[in-house]
Design a protein around this motif. Structure first.
Motif, PDB file in Angstrom:
ATOM      1  N   ARG A  92      -7.966  -5.448  24.959  1.00 40.35           N
ATOM      2  CA  ARG A  92      -6.620  -6.020  25.128  1.00 40.35           C
ATOM      3  C   ARG A  92      -5.534  -5.019  24.735  1.00 40.35           C
ATOM      4  N   ASP A  93      -5.789  -4.211  23.704  1.00 39.70           N
ATOM      5  CA  ASP A  93      -4.822  -3.193  23.266  1.00 39.70           C
ATOM      6  C   ASP A  93      -4.704  -2.057  24.276  1.00 39.70           C
ATOM      7  N   GLY A  94      -5.743  -1.867  25.086  1.00 38.07           N
ATOM      8  CA  GLY A  94      -5.726  -0.874  26.165  1.00 38.07           C
ATOM      9  C   GLY A  94      -5.638   0.559  25.666  1.00 38.07           C
ATOM     10  N   THR A  95      -5.088   1.402  26.513  1.00 38.40           N
ATOM     11  CA  THR A  95      -5.028   2.832  26.188  1.00 38.40           C
ATOM     12  C   THR A  95      -4.163   3.092  24.962  1.00 38.40           C
ATOM     13  N   ASN A  96      -3.198   2.224  24.689  1.00 41.59           N
ATOM     14  CA  ASN A  96      -2.397   2.390  23.465  1.00 41.59           C
ATOM     15  C   ASN A  96      -3.271   2.285  22.229  1.00 41.59           C
ATOM     16  N   GLY A  97      -4.352   1.517  22.328  1.00 36.57           N
ATOM     17  CA  GLY A  97      -5.302   1.385  21.224  1.00 36.57           C
ATOM     18  C   GLY A  97      -6.447   2.374  21.312  1.00 36.57           C
ATOM     19  N   GLY A  98      -6.370   3.288  22.290  1.00 36.93           N
ATOM     20  CA  GLY A  98      -7.420   4.289  22.455  1.00 36.93           C
ATOM     21  C   GLY A  98      -8.572   3.848  23.335  1.00 36.93           C
ATOM     22  N   PHE A  99      -8.455   2.682  23.984  1.00 34.03           N
ATOM     23  CA  PHE A  99      -9.537   2.191  24.831  1.00 34.03           C
ATOM     24  C   PHE A  99      -9.575   2.990  26.127  1.00 34.03           C
ATOM     25  N   ALA A 100     -10.652   3.731  26.347  1.00 36.59           N
ATOM     26  CA  ALA A 100     -10.800   4.554  27.547  1.00 36.59           C
ATOM     27  C   ALA A 100     -12.243   5.042  27.628  1.00 36.59           C
ATOM     28  N   LEU A 101     -12.641   5.470  28.807  1.00 45.73           N
ATOM     29  CA  LEU A 101     -13.961   6.090  28.947  1.00 45.73           C
ATOM     30  C   LEU A 101     -14.103   7.222  27.939  1.00 45.73           C
ATOM     31  N   GLY A 102     -15.235   7.281  27.256  1.00 48.26           N
ATOM     32  CA  GLY A 102     -15.514   8.327  26.280  1.00 48.26           C
ATOM     33  C   GLY A 102     -15.092   7.989  24.860  1.00 48.26           C
ATOM     34  N   ALA A 103     -14.378   6.884  24.680  1.00 49.12           N
ATOM     35  CA  ALA A 103     -13.912   6.499  23.341  1.00 49.12           C
ATOM     36  C   ALA A 103     -15.009   5.778  22.564  1.00 49.12           C
ATOM     37  N   VAL A 104     -14.869   5.807  21.234  1.00 47.40           N
ATOM     38  CA  VAL A 104     -15.821   5.150  20.336  1.00 47.40           C
ATOM     39  C   VAL A 104     -15.048   4.299  19.340  1.00 47.40           C
ATOM     40  N   GLN A 105     -15.542   3.108  19.107  1.00 42.49           N
ATOM     41  CA  GLN A 105     -14.989   2.206  18.097  1.00 42.49           C
ATOM     42  C   GLN A 105     -16.107   1.891  17.117  1.00 42.49           C
ATOM     43  N   LEU A 106     -15.903   2.213  15.851  1.00 45.56           N
ATOM     44  CA  LEU A 106     -16.897   1.926  14.814  1.00 45.56           C
ATOM     45  C   LEU A 106     -16.505   0.631  14.115  1.00 45.56           C
ATOM     46  N   VAL A 107     -17.436  -0.320  14.082  1.00 44.11           N
ATOM     47  CA  VAL A 107     -17.177  -1.643  13.526  1.00 44.11           C
ATOM     48  C   VAL A 107     -18.167  -1.914  12.397  1.00 44.11           C
ATOM     49  N   GLY A 108     -17.663  -2.137  11.190  1.00 45.98           N
ATOM     50  CA  GLY A 108     -18.535  -2.478  10.074  1.00 45.98           C
ATOM     51  C   GLY A 108     -19.079  -3.880  10.221  1.00 45.98           C
ATOM     52  N   VAL A 109     -20.400  -4.039  10.026  1.00 48.96           N
ATOM     53  CA  VAL A 109     -21.020  -5.361  10.132  1.00 48.96           C
ATOM     54  C   VAL A 109     -21.707  -5.787   8.837  1.00 48.96           C
ATOM     55  N   GLU A 110     -22.137  -4.840   8.043  1.00 48.79           N
ATOM     56  CA  GLU A 110     -22.751  -5.092   6.742  1.00 48.79           C
ATOM     57  C   GLU A 110     -22.468  -3.867   5.892  1.00 48.79           C
ATOM     58  N   ASP A 111     -22.745  -3.963   4.614  1.00 47.29           N
ATOM     59  CA  ASP A 111     -22.563  -2.820   3.729  1.00 47.29           C
ATOM     60  C   ASP A 111     -23.476  -1.681   4.192  1.00 47.29           C
ATOM     61  N   GLY A 112     -22.897  -0.533   4.550  1.00 48.55           N
ATOM     62  CA  GLY A 112     -23.681   0.610   4.994  1.00 48.55           C
ATOM     63  C   GLY A 112     -24.212   0.505   6.409  1.00 48.55           C
ATOM     64  N   LEU A 113     -23.669  -0.431   7.206  1.00 47.50           N
ATOM     65  CA  LEU A 113     -24.124  -0.592   8.591  1.00 47.50           C
ATOM     66  C   LEU A 113     -22.923  -0.820   9.505  1.00 47.50           C
ATOM     67  N   TRP A 114     -22.856  -0.016  10.555  1.00 43.90           N
ATOM     68  CA  TRP A 114     -21.784  -0.095  11.546  1.00 43.90           C
ATOM     69  C   TRP A 114     -22.385  -0.222  12.937  1.00 43.90           C
ATOM     70  N   VAL A 115     -21.586  -0.754  13.866  1.00 41.62           N
ATOM     71  CA  VAL A 115     -21.924  -0.748  15.290  1.00 41.62           C
ATOM     72  C   VAL A 115     -20.909   0.146  15.978  1.00 41.62           C
ATOM     73  N   ALA A 116     -21.398   1.076  16.793  1.00 38.47           N
ATOM     74  CA  ALA A 116     -20.529   1.966  17.565  1.00 38.47           C
ATOM     75  C   ALA A 116     -20.439   1.445  18.988  1.00 38.47           C
ATOM     76  N   ASN A 117     -19.259   0.893  19.326  1.00 38.46           N
ATOM     77  CA  ASN A 117     -18.972   0.501  20.708  1.00 38.46           C
ATOM     78  C   ASN A 117     -18.506   1.759  21.431  1.00 38.46           C
ATOM     79  N   MET A 118     -19.331   2.291  22.333  1.00 35.16           N
ATOM     80  CA  MET A 118     -19.025   3.525  23.057  1.00 35.16           C
ATOM     81  C   MET A 118     -18.728   3.185  24.514  1.00 35.16           C
ATOM     82  N   ILE A 119     -17.560   3.583  25.003  1.00 34.81           N
ATOM     83  CA  ILE A 119     -17.192   3.277  26.385  1.00 34.81           C
ATOM     84  C   ILE A 119     -17.746   4.384  27.288  1.00 34.81           C
ATOM     85  N   GLY A 120     -18.873   4.074  27.937  1.00 35.34           N
ATOM     86  CA  GLY A 120     -19.547   5.058  28.776  1.00 35.34           C
ATOM     87  C   GLY A 120     -19.924   4.535  30.148  1.00 35.34           C
ATOM     88  N   GLN A 121     -19.310   3.426  30.528  1.00 36.87           N
ATOM     89  CA  GLN A 121     -19.659   2.779  31.789  1.00 36.87           C
ATOM     90  C   GLN A 121     -18.364   2.361  32.479  1.00 36.87           C
TER      91      GLN A 121
END
Length: 160
Positions: free
Chosen positions: A57-86
């Motif tokens: 929803r934030d779009g390119t202003n939020g850095g959303f684009a092919l090749g971008a990575v968003q790291l999301v903490g889910v537990e202590d010492g554990l993250w999920v990397a949402n990688m835009i590659g499609q």
């Protein structure tokens, strides 16, 4: 320190081994979340999907684009990397696979920096090869070059 990819039978949403961990996966650039590996992620944690949808929803202003990575903490010492590659999503009418190898490569390079900064290992299914339609023979060397060759331990999970 050059390393090799470790292959195991198991569930990438339940990463094994000691220390901080990042679960990496490939997402599309069209805001779609609801098929493939992301279903398993959403069953375990609501944060990666919520963060991805807000990022879209934030779009390119939020850095959303092919090749971008968003790291999301889910537990202590554990993250999920949402990688835009499609680019887009797979459909019957589509003749080319939605995976974009250059975007996956760019995302893996960013992921390596973050993993090294966190002293984290990276865990993943065979990214880009499910709904994205990619070939593991193309993806595996990218993981080697961007992650394991840089000293980032990588475990790839194949469901039993």
């Amino acid at each position: 320190m050059r390393m090799k990819i470790t292959y195991v039978r198991g569930d990438a949403t339940q990463p094994i081994g000691p220390g901080p961990k990042i679960i990496a996966h490939v997402s599309n650039d069209s805001g779609g979340w609801g098929a493939g590996f992301v279903v398993a992620l959403s069953r375990r944690w609501p944060q990666p999907e919520a963060a991805y949808r807000q990022w879209y929803r934030d779009g390119t202003n939020g850095g959303f684009a092919l090749g971008a990575v968003q790291l999301v903490g889910v537990e202590d010492g554990l993250w999920v990397a949402n990688m835009i590659g499609q680019h887009g999503i797979r459909s019957r009418a589509r003749t080319t696979a939605p995976v974009r190898y250059d975007a996956v490569d760019q995302a893996l390079a960013s992921l390596a920096e973050r993993a090294l900064a966190l002293s984290a290992s990276v865990h993943m299914p065979r990214i880009g090869c499910g709904l994205a339609g990619g070939r593991w023979a193309e993806i595996e060397p990218l993981i080697g070059h961007r992650l394991t060759d840089q000293g980032v331990p990588v475990t790839v999970y194949d469901l039993p």
